[in-house]
Motif scaffolding. Sequence first.
Motif, PDB file in Angstrom:
ATOM      1  N   GLU A  65       0.651  -1.079   0.161  1.00 30.73           N
ATOM      2  CA  GLU A  65       0.024  -0.109   0.054  1.00 30.73           C
ATOM      3  C   GLU A  65       0.848   1.163  -0.154  1.00 30.73           C
ATOM      4  O   GLU A  65       1.995   1.134   0.653  1.00 30.73           O
ATOM      5  N   ILE A  66       0.450   2.205  -0.824  1.00 36.54           N
ATOM      6  CA  ILE A  66       1.022   3.520  -0.879  1.00 36.54           C
ATOM      7  C   ILE A  66       0.423   4.559  -0.658  1.00 36.54           C
ATOM      8  O   ILE A  66      -1.037   4.589  -1.129  1.00 36.54           O
ATOM      9  N   ARG A  67       0.627   5.671   0.251  1.00 37.94           N
ATOM     10  CA  ARG A  67      -0.129   6.881   0.636  1.00 37.94           C
ATOM     11  C   ARG A  67       0.486   7.990   0.257  1.00 37.94           C
ATOM     12  O   ARG A  67       1.547   8.133   0.513  1.00 37.94           O
ATOM     13  N   ILE A  68      -0.471   8.935  -0.325  1.00 41.14           N
ATOM     14  CA  ILE A  68       0.212  10.236  -0.698  1.00 41.14           C
ATOM     15  C   ILE A  68      -0.908  11.191  -0.472  1.00 41.14           C
ATOM     16  O   ILE A  68      -2.035  11.207  -0.736  1.00 41.14           O
ATOM     17  N   LYS A  69      -0.468  12.356   0.071  1.00 42.25           N
ATOM     18  CA  LYS A  69      -1.448  13.333   0.333  1.00 42.25           C
ATOM     19  C   LYS A  69      -1.225  14.642  -0.414  1.00 42.25           C
ATOM     20  O   LYS A  69      -0.141  15.321  -0.061  1.00 42.25           O
ATOM     21  N   HIS A  70      -1.979  15.069  -1.400  1.00 37.61           N
ATOM     22  CA  HIS A  70      -1.815  16.061  -2.118  1.00 37.61           C
ATOM     23  C   HIS A  70      -0.526  16.173  -2.847  1.00 37.61           C
ATOM     24  O   HIS A  70       0.246  17.349  -2.809  1.00 37.61           O
ATOM     25  N   GLY A  71      -0.195  15.239  -3.305  1.00 33.33           N
ATOM     26  CA  GLY A  71       1.313  15.330  -4.165  1.00 33.33           C
ATOM     27  C   GLY A  71       2.583  15.359  -3.361  1.00 33.33           C
ATOM     28  O   GLY A  71       3.561  15.639  -3.964  1.00 33.33           O
ATOM     29  N   GLY A  72       2.255  15.129  -1.895  1.00 30.30           N
ATOM     30  CA  GLY A  72       3.666  14.936  -1.209  1.00 30.30           C
ATOM     31  C   GLY A  72       4.521  13.847  -1.381  1.00 30.30           C
ATOM     32  O   GLY A  72       4.255  13.092  -2.423  1.00 30.30           O
ATOM     33  N   THR A  73       5.163  13.672  -0.313  1.00 27.08           N
ATOM     34  CA  THR A  73       6.087  12.180  -0.458  1.00 27.08           C
ATOM     35  C   THR A  73       5.409  11.037  -0.172  1.00 27.08           C
ATOM     36  O   THR A  73       4.621  11.109   0.814  1.00 27.08           O
ATOM     37  N   PRO A  74       5.346  10.214  -1.094  1.00 28.68           N
ATOM     38  CA  PRO A  74       4.589   9.007  -0.810  1.00 28.68           C
ATOM     39  C   PRO A  74       5.326   8.119   0.213  1.00 28.68           C
ATOM     40  O   PRO A  74       6.425   8.121   0.497  1.00 28.68           O
ATOM     41  N   SER A  75       4.524   7.403   1.177  1.00 21.13           N
ATOM     42  CA  SER A  75       4.712   6.400   2.242  1.00 21.13           C
ATOM     43  C   SER A  75       4.405   5.224   1.942  1.00 21.13           C
ATOM     44  O   SER A  75       3.228   4.996   1.471  1.00 21.13           O
ATOM     45  N   GLY A  76       4.915   4.136   1.950  1.00 26.42           N
ATOM     46  CA  GLY A  76       4.667   2.584   1.878  1.00 26.42           C
ATOM     47  C   GLY A  76       4.203   2.142   3.233  1.00 26.42           C
ATOM     48  O   GLY A  76       5.155   2.162   4.251  1.00 26.42           O
ATOM     49  N   VAL A  77       3.219   1.185   3.323  1.00 26.74           N
ATOM     50  CA  VAL A  77       2.668   0.431   4.505  1.00 26.74           C
ATOM     51  C   VAL A  77       2.550  -0.984   3.749  1.00 26.74           C
ATOM     52  O   VAL A  77       2.132  -1.228   2.927  1.00 26.74           O
ATOM     53  N   PRO A  78       2.720  -1.906   4.978  1.00 30.42           N
ATOM     54  CA  PRO A  78       2.104  -3.217   4.583  1.00 30.42           C
ATOM     55  C   PRO A  78       0.731  -3.255   4.524  1.00 30.42           C
ATOM     56  O   PRO A  78      -0.223  -2.544   4.878  1.00 30.42           O
ATOM     57  N   ALA A  79       0.438  -4.330   3.663  1.00 32.59           N
ATOM     58  CA  ALA A  79      -0.919  -4.547   3.368  1.00 32.59           C
ATOM     59  C   ALA A  79      -1.309  -5.989   3.182  1.00 32.59           C
ATOM     60  O   ALA A  79      -0.505  -6.931   3.145  1.00 32.59           O
ATOM     61  N   PRO A  80      -2.559  -6.228   3.450  1.00 32.16           N
ATOM     62  CA  PRO A  80      -3.105  -7.755   3.690  1.00 32.16           C
ATOM     63  C   PRO A  80      -2.838  -8.315   2.197  1.00 32.16           C
ATOM     64  O   PRO A  80      -3.183  -7.719   1.103  1.00 32.16           O
ATOM     65  N   ALA A  81      -2.773  -9.544   2.158  1.00 32.26           N
ATOM     66  CA  ALA A  81      -2.678 -10.327   0.648  1.00 32.26           C
ATOM     67  C   ALA A  81      -3.955 -10.707   0.354  1.00 32.26           C
ATOM     68  O   ALA A  81      -4.319 -11.758   0.101  1.00 32.26           O
ATOM     69  N   ILE A  82      -4.859  -9.742   0.074  1.00 29.10           N
ATOM     70  CA  ILE A  82      -6.046  -9.952  -0.744  1.00 29.10           C
ATOM     71  C   ILE A  82      -5.995  -9.532  -2.210  1.00 29.10           C
ATOM     72  O   ILE A  82      -5.664  -8.355  -2.542  1.00 29.10           O
ATOM     73  N   GLU A  83      -6.352 -10.562  -3.025  1.00 32.25           N
ATOM     74  CA  GLU A  83      -5.872 -10.463  -4.424  1.00 32.25           C
ATOM     75  C   GLU A  83      -6.844  -9.033  -5.086  1.00 32.25           C
ATOM     76  O   GLU A  83      -8.222  -9.118  -4.617  1.00 32.25           O
ATOM     77  N   GLY A  84      -6.391  -8.315  -5.748  1.00 28.07           N
ATOM     78  CA  GLY A  84      -7.025  -7.116  -6.135  1.00 28.07           C
ATOM     79  C   GLY A  84      -6.429  -5.826  -5.925  1.00 28.07           C
ATOM     80  O   GLY A  84      -5.527  -5.883  -5.424  1.00 28.07           O
ATOM     81  N   THR A  85      -7.023  -4.733  -6.250  1.00 32.61           N
ATOM     82  CA  THR A  85      -6.681  -3.338  -5.998  1.00 32.61           C
ATOM     83  C   THR A  85      -7.927  -2.729  -5.192  1.00 32.61           C
ATOM     84  O   THR A  85      -8.963  -2.797  -5.517  1.00 32.61           O
TER      85      THR A  85
END
Length: 579
Positions: free
Chosen positions: A122-142
């Motif tokens: 998972e990646i989070r970005i707030k209004h074009g800022g610096t992206p941050s990655g976090v772990p995410a569950p292994a659920i197929e899809g997006t």
Amino acid sequence: MNEILILSEDVANMVAAGEVVERPFNVVKELMENSADAGATRISVVVENGGVGMVRVTDNGRGILPDDLPAALQRFATSKIKNADDVYNVKTFGFRGEALAAISSVSDFSIRSCRKDYDGAEIRIKHGGTPSGVPAPAIEGTTVEVRSLFANVPARLKFFKSFSAEEREIAKFVRFFSVINPNIAIELSINGKNTYTATAGMDMTARAVQVTREKDLVYGESEYEGMKLSFVTSLATVQRYRKDMIIVGVNGRVVKDPSIVQAVVTAYHRMIPDGKFPACAVSLHVDPDKVDVNVHPAKTTVKLLDARDIFSFVHHNIKNRLDDAGHDQGVQMRTPDSTEHITSNSYSRPEPDTKYDHQFATQSYDIASEMEVVEYEHRSSAEIVHIPEQSGAESAVRVVGQLFNTVIVCEKDGEALFIDQHVAHERVLYEKFIREAAMTVPSVVMYEPLLINVGEDELAVAEDSKDVFDKFGYEIESFGGESLKVSRVPTDVLNRDIEAQVKGILADMLEERKDTSVDYRALVMSCKAAVKAGDKLEMHEMRRLVSDLFTTDNPYTCPHGRPIVFKQPEEFFLRKFGR
């Protein structure tokens, strides 16, 4: 000093966002098309506060590899093309590689994805800022979630319509997308309420019935020289007031294509009246090298390289399908079962149109109006009507009679006046509505209220215009879902098709609301309530109309701008007789 500067990456993304993401609807469109490209068989869309608050799109498609996820948010990053030749041979919904970058630059954005046999990311970005990655569950899809859209560009927010208008636009696209892509199960939730569901077992016909709310539909398909056409179209019994239910899809993408729309409309020539339109969903698949999908940043239009052949292909197949269903030369039939494909020319004639039985109505009379009618009935047909002049004095007008049941002829101060009775009455009613807090239109309370299925746009304009309907003798209210309940109608529409009358009023309101210089609701209602060309009027009715007309602020032009009165001096007629 340099005047030409290279824009920074964040500014460039915001500029791109203005082209790709004009409205929340574009966010939903881009994300759903990405889901379809990923091979999803199920898509869920959740919207809050018109999409400005939140849009969440979840699919079960082929997820993005964990190492590719950061690159997916960069401009011009895409898995759909590799070289210049691929631009003109696109087999997917999109390829520009701008959507995710543009959306993430103007929102609180997150994307969570997982491909089978890989870890989730998972990646989070707030209004074009610096992206941050976090772990995410292994659920197929997006799952892509977009919050606070354009919060960092408030200037764009002022161009948005109301939340309800944005939500209607989103719902309309989701429904249209589901008809063109019947292989994908789709759910839409708006503000916590399930608004639309298309299950996996529904074919194109069933979805078209659900979306268009028309039952008299037939299915057809054809292939020719690399083109494949699937369509669901209405029989001639369906006559809509707008083209809003002609859905066009090219290679699975919902697009605006006037040429294909016109091909559909012309297929109904001599089958339905001019100015009325069918309901139709056209899904066209052509070789990718015959369609240019790069003509609009938001991908709402495409350029078909063989437009003339495609026009003929669509027109020919729809017309032949209607002929096969027994509709040649405008004969109106009904399908044996609206959800089945017709495979023979068997049909049954429709039951005769039924009209509301006035025996089961309670009447509400305006006594003052009735008294006026009785009073006029006993006056001489040669009576003079006195009308006020700007100087404060009165002028006498002699009502002579009626021409062609359309034009009232009068004599005034050595001139002949020819008055269009319809537009004259329209002007009177319009100004009466604007000036008076209460109008007295004789109406009838219906013993059994009439339920009418309408679209979201019609439902919204009906709710906004409830007070206007009420003044003109209608009682109309929402009745759950997309239905309206009609409980009271003016007495003069009892012998007409009430459903067609109400739908016609709503269609005209949707068309006239573009004009901000007038109260479009009163404009439409005045036109609909006015006497019609061809209505025979009694002498007392003509005198009353002439009297009312010349007390309005503008007795010479109707609210639409059409002339009401045509004058000819006495000398004109005398010269014609050689005097």
